[in-house]
Design an enzyme around this catalytic site. Structure first.
Site, PDB file in Angstrom:
ATOM      1  N   GLU A 294       0.825  -1.214   0.000  1.00 57.98           N
ATOM      2  CA  GLU A 294       0.000   0.000   0.000  1.00 57.98           C
ATOM      3  C   GLU A 294       0.859   1.265   0.000  1.00 57.98           C
ATOM      4  O   GLU A 294       0.513   2.253  -0.618  1.00 57.98           O
ATOM      5  CB  GLU A 294      -1.015  -0.023   1.155  1.00 57.98           C
ATOM      6  CG  GLU A 294      -0.552   0.469   2.516  1.00 57.98           C
ATOM      7  CD  GLU A 294       0.208  -0.581   3.332  1.00 57.98           C
ATOM      8  OE1 GLU A 294       1.097  -1.260   2.782  1.00 57.98           O
ATOM      9  OE2 GLU A 294      -0.072  -0.680   4.546  1.00 57.98           O
TER      10      GLU A 294
ATOM     11  N   ASP B 133       7.253   3.604   2.333  1.00 57.82           N
ATOM     12  CA  ASP B 133       7.635   4.584   3.363  1.00 57.82           C
ATOM     13  C   ASP B 133       9.157   4.679   3.396  1.00 57.82           C
ATOM     14  O   ASP B 133       9.763   5.502   2.706  1.00 57.82           O
ATOM     15  CB  ASP B 133       7.028   4.125   4.697  1.00 57.82           C
ATOM     16  CG  ASP B 133       7.339   5.074   5.833  1.00 57.82           C
ATOM     17  OD1 ASP B 133       7.457   6.273   5.584  1.00 57.82           O
ATOM     18  OD2 ASP B 133       7.471   4.622   6.992  1.00 57.82           O
TER      19      ASP B 133
ATOM     20  N   TRP C 290       1.384  10.652   8.036  1.00 57.89           N
ATOM     21  CA  TRP C 290       0.789   9.336   8.300  1.00 57.89           C
ATOM     22  C   TRP C 290      -0.481   9.186   7.465  1.00 57.89           C
ATOM     23  O   TRP C 290      -1.349  10.048   7.453  1.00 57.89           O
ATOM     24  CB  TRP C 290       0.467   9.145   9.787  1.00 57.89           C
ATOM     25  CG  TRP C 290       0.035   7.730  10.038  1.00 57.89           C
ATOM     26  CD1 TRP C 290      -1.236   7.296  10.240  1.00 57.89           C
ATOM     27  CD2 TRP C 290       0.879   6.574  10.058  1.00 57.89           C
ATOM     28  NE1 TRP C 290      -1.235   5.922  10.383  1.00 57.89           N
ATOM     29  CE2 TRP C 290       0.043   5.454  10.278  1.00 57.89           C
ATOM     30  CE3 TRP C 290       2.255   6.370   9.897  1.00 57.89           C
ATOM     31  CZ2 TRP C 290       0.538   4.152  10.349  1.00 57.89           C
ATOM     32  CZ3 TRP C 290       2.738   5.068   9.978  1.00 57.89           C
ATOM     33  CH2 TRP C 290       1.882   3.978  10.202  1.00 57.89           C
TER      34      TRP C 290
ATOM     35  N   ALA D  21      -3.913   7.226   6.756  1.00 56.38           N
ATOM     36  CA  ALA D  21      -4.883   6.341   7.410  1.00 56.38           C
ATOM     37  C   ALA D  21      -5.654   5.604   6.320  1.00 56.38           C
ATOM     38  O   ALA D  21      -6.396   6.224   5.542  1.00 56.38           O
ATOM     39  CB  ALA D  21      -5.816   7.156   8.288  1.00 56.38           C
TER      40      ALA D  21
ATOM     41  N   PRO E  32      -8.453   2.751   4.935  1.00 56.53           N
ATOM     42  CA  PRO E  32      -9.788   2.417   5.450  1.00 56.53           C
ATOM     43  C   PRO E  32      -9.847   1.070   6.167  1.00 56.53           C
ATOM     44  O   PRO E  32     -10.630   0.907   7.099  1.00 56.53           O
ATOM     45  CB  PRO E  32     -10.663   2.423   4.190  1.00 56.53           C
ATOM     46  CG  PRO E  32      -9.722   2.263   3.043  1.00 56.53           C
ATOM     47  CD  PRO E  32      -8.445   2.913   3.472  1.00 56.53           C
TER      48      PRO E  32
HETATM   49  P1  5GP Z   1       8.481   0.639   4.819  1.00 56.75           P
HETATM   50  O1  5GP Z   1       9.044   1.588   5.826  1.00 56.75           O
HETATM   51  O2  5GP Z   1       9.166  -0.676   4.855  1.00 56.75           O
HETATM   52  O3  5GP Z   1       8.438   1.253   3.420  1.00 56.75           O
HETATM   53  O4  5GP Z   1       6.983   0.389   5.227  1.00 56.75           O
HETATM   54  C1  5GP Z   1       6.647  -0.622   6.141  1.00 56.75           C
HETATM   55  C2  5GP Z   1       5.187  -0.691   6.429  1.00 56.75           C
HETATM   56  O5  5GP Z   1       4.875   0.322   7.371  1.00 56.75           O
HETATM   57  C3  5GP Z   1       4.212  -0.481   5.283  1.00 56.75           C
HETATM   58  O6  5GP Z   1       3.980  -1.628   4.516  1.00 56.75           O
HETATM   59  C4  5GP Z   1       2.976  -0.088   6.062  1.00 56.75           C
HETATM   60  O7  5GP Z   1       2.279  -1.235   6.503  1.00 56.75           O
HETATM   61  C5  5GP Z   1       3.539   0.658   7.250  1.00 56.75           C
HETATM   62  N1  5GP Z   1       3.432   2.113   7.026  1.00 56.75           N
HETATM   63  C6  5GP Z   1       4.417   2.971   6.717  1.00 56.75           C
HETATM   64  N2  5GP Z   1       3.922   4.215   6.591  1.00 56.75           N
HETATM   65  C7  5GP Z   1       2.594   4.126   6.813  1.00 56.75           C
HETATM   66  C8  5GP Z   1       1.518   5.080   6.817  1.00 56.75           C
HETATM   67  O8  5GP Z   1       1.657   6.290   6.586  1.00 56.75           O
HETATM   68  N3  5GP Z   1       0.278   4.599   7.098  1.00 56.75           N
HETATM   69  C9  5GP Z   1       0.048   3.291   7.362  1.00 56.75           C
HETATM   70  N4  5GP Z   1      -1.196   2.932   7.617  1.00 56.75           N
HETATM   71  N5  5GP Z   1       1.034   2.359   7.355  1.00 56.75           N
HETATM   72  C10 5GP Z   1       2.285   2.777   7.080  1.00 56.75           C
END
Ligand code: 5GP
Length: 218
Positions: A114, A117, A185, A187, A189
């Site tokens: 999704e 990050d 961040w 959010a 659904p």
């Molecule tokens: P990464 O840092 O490895 O790119 O992301 C790891 C995981 O952190 C993502 O797959 C996601 O599940 C969670 N994550 C990172 N940023 C966000 C965010 O802004 N919102 C949500 N809901 N999850 C996030």
């Protein structure tokens, strides 16, 4: 900012996600995925939505395989200061190649999550899948480079990343982000315990896409 001084989250509705998948689908069709690998939990719903837009009449649906990865922060301490010294990805579920009869060699494989990050999770998924391809190609006497990887995320956060993705994804146009967003961040659904409030917030923030309806569905 919220009244309590917290930065406002970006609320994303199901409609928004559905339409982001619709919007990106023509580009992803050009990549011609043979297989989708959804990273759970966040990649599952976008993967399923996207698949509807990839469907070609007379052709079977693109198969979706699920992997589940969790990102843990390794917390270390220097003096009495707590600092983040790294991150560790843990595999909760991976592809069972024997049971699924999945052969990655020579395939176009689309990995879906999704949000990109820090990129740690995507980096881990791609590197581990590439190792699987090497192994499978070796056992068949084939070329591992015949497998092409693509990545689709709903949101790519504009921030310094902790890990890279290979040039064969980033420099070939096979990295598909529906939206590039600031480092806030998001959010989603499926995390909400009050979907009515969540959807209202998404509409207030005007995050929806609203593509015009093109077809009459039964
Ligand atoms: P990464 O840092 O490895 O790119 O992301 C790891 C995981 O952190 C993502 O797959 C996601 O599940 C969670 N994550 C990172 N940023 C966000 C965010 O802004 N919102 C949500 N809901 N999850 C996030």
């Amino acid at each position: 900012m919220t009244s309590s001084g917290e930065p406002e989250k970006m609320y994303i509705s199901y409609n928004n996600i559905h339409q982001l998948c619709q919007e990106i689908a023509p580009k992803i069709k050009a990549f011609q995925p043979d297989l989708i690998i959804a990273i759970g939990g966040g990649g599952f719903i976008p993967a399923r939505m996207l698949r509807s837009f990839l469907k070609e009449p007379g052709h079977p649906n693109v198969r979706i395989m699920a992997i589940i990865l969790s990102l843990y922060e390794d917390i270390g301490t220097i003096g009495d200061q707590i600092e983040q010294v790294g991150t560790q990805v843990v595999r909760t579920q991976w592809i069972d190649y024997n049971q699924s009869k999945i052969d990655l060699v020579g395939k176009n494989v689309l990995i879906i999550d999704e949000v990109d990050d820090t990129r740690t999770t995507l980096h881990y998924a791609v590197s581990e899948l590439k190792k699987d391809v090497e192994q499978q190609a070796k056992s068949q006497g084939k070329n591992p480079n015949d497998t092409k990887f693509g990545v689709f995320v709903l949101h790519d956060k504009q921030k310094p990343k902790r890990a890279d993705l290979p040039d064969e994804i980033m420099k070939t146009g096979n990295y598909f982000a529906a939206r590039t967003v600031p480092d806030v961040w998001i959010a989603y659904p499926w995390e909400s315990t009050d979907i009515v409030y969540h959807t209202k917030k998404a509409l207030e923030q005007d995050n929806d896409v609203f593509l015009p309806s093109t077809t009459q569905e039964d």
